[in-house]
Design a protein around this motif. Sequence first.
Motif, mmCIF file in Angstrom:
data_model
loop_
_atom_site.group_PDB
_atom_site.id
_atom_site.type_symbol
_atom_site.label_atom_id
_atom_site.label_comp_id
_atom_site.label_asym_id
_atom_site.label_seq_id
_atom_site.Cartn_x
_atom_site.Cartn_y
_atom_site.Cartn_z
ATOM 1 N N TYR A 172 46.611 43.279 39.120
ATOM 2 C CA TYR A 172 45.754 42.220 39.770
ATOM 3 C C TYR A 172 44.866 42.333 39.464
ATOM 4 N N ASN B 222 44.754 49.692 44.560
ATOM 5 C CA ASN B 222 45.611 49.150 44.340
ATOM 6 C C ASN B 222 47.359 49.971 45.030
ATOM 7 N N LYS C 221 49.294 36.194 36.044
ATOM 8 C CA LYS C 221 49.795 35.490 37.223
ATOM 9 C C LYS C 221 49.343 35.346 37.692
ATOM 10 N N LYS C 222 49.166 34.083 38.718
ATOM 11 C CA LYS C 222 47.890 33.467 40.033
ATOM 12 C C LYS C 222 48.789 33.969 41.344
ATOM 13 N N ILE D 211 39.734 39.297 42.422
ATOM 14 C CA ILE D 211 40.341 39.444 43.899
ATOM 15 C C ILE D 211 39.668 38.606 44.366
ATOM 16 N N LEU E 44 44.853 35.895 44.017
ATOM 17 C CA LEU E 44 44.623 37.293 43.030
ATOM 18 C C LEU E 44 44.993 36.702 41.546
ATOM 19 N N GLU E 45 44.738 37.318 40.521
ATOM 20 C CA GLU E 45 45.082 37.377 39.252
ATOM 21 C C GLU E 45 45.211 38.215 38.860
ATOM 22 N N GLY E 46 45.899 38.328 37.422
ATOM 23 C CA GLY E 46 46.453 38.935 36.621
ATOM 24 C C GLY E 46 47.505 39.439 35.569
#
Length: 238
Positions: free
Chosen positions: A101, A93, A124-125, A104, A119-121
């Motif tokens: 995110y 991070n 959100k993408k 990964i 990346l996703e979290g």
Amino acid sequence: MKYNSVLKAEFLYRKNRFIAICKKGFKLLTVYVPNTGRCKELLKEGTTVFLTYNDNPNRKTSYTLVAVIKGDKIINIDSQAPNEIVYEAFNKNKIDLGFKYGIIKREYTHGDSRFDFYLEGENKKALLEVKGVTLENNGIVAFPDAPTKRGLKHINGLISSSEKYLTYILFVIQMKDVKFFTPNYVTDKNFSMGLLKARNAGVKTLAYDSIVTRNSIEISEKVPVILEETWNLDLQRN
């Protein structure tokens, strides 16, 4: 990212894009150059370089040129390193994308483009492309050091993806102690103007410098980015 079996040598000349001749003591070494850029301001006769050694019999040469001394800087020129250290930094991070995110993925295909990271979290993408930067003059760093149609294709791919994803292009500066990053308008105006177009389309441009030693490289700190053609300099001059 760490390298094993690193030795210091003297650069003599580059035979082609992939092969150089270096000298260690009285011995001439045939060396793989893992960077297809010009690197003219770095790879000069007599320059001190750092090589890795690999005794794999399937390799054409046992040596790989991974770093160069320029003035008081050690500059990593390994084109594989930026993606590796970005991946390491994501897992720690250390890179701020504006959201947290947890997922990964590397080498992610969307449309007719393949991006370095997905990346996703936080619902959100994001898609992110990485570019390594070795070109420096008086603390100013720039990309590219040679025209890059492939780089422009990646920019256009990010632009076309911006409606569905957060999109980023991350320039990994393969050295420490720089002032700011800028596109190299002199060498590739199309790519440089493409970055401006991308910003207007919502693509975010980031730059991070790196801590480089003779046998390691890691992401360090965010560096200011100036995309306009304010600094129209020939960065490859002596």
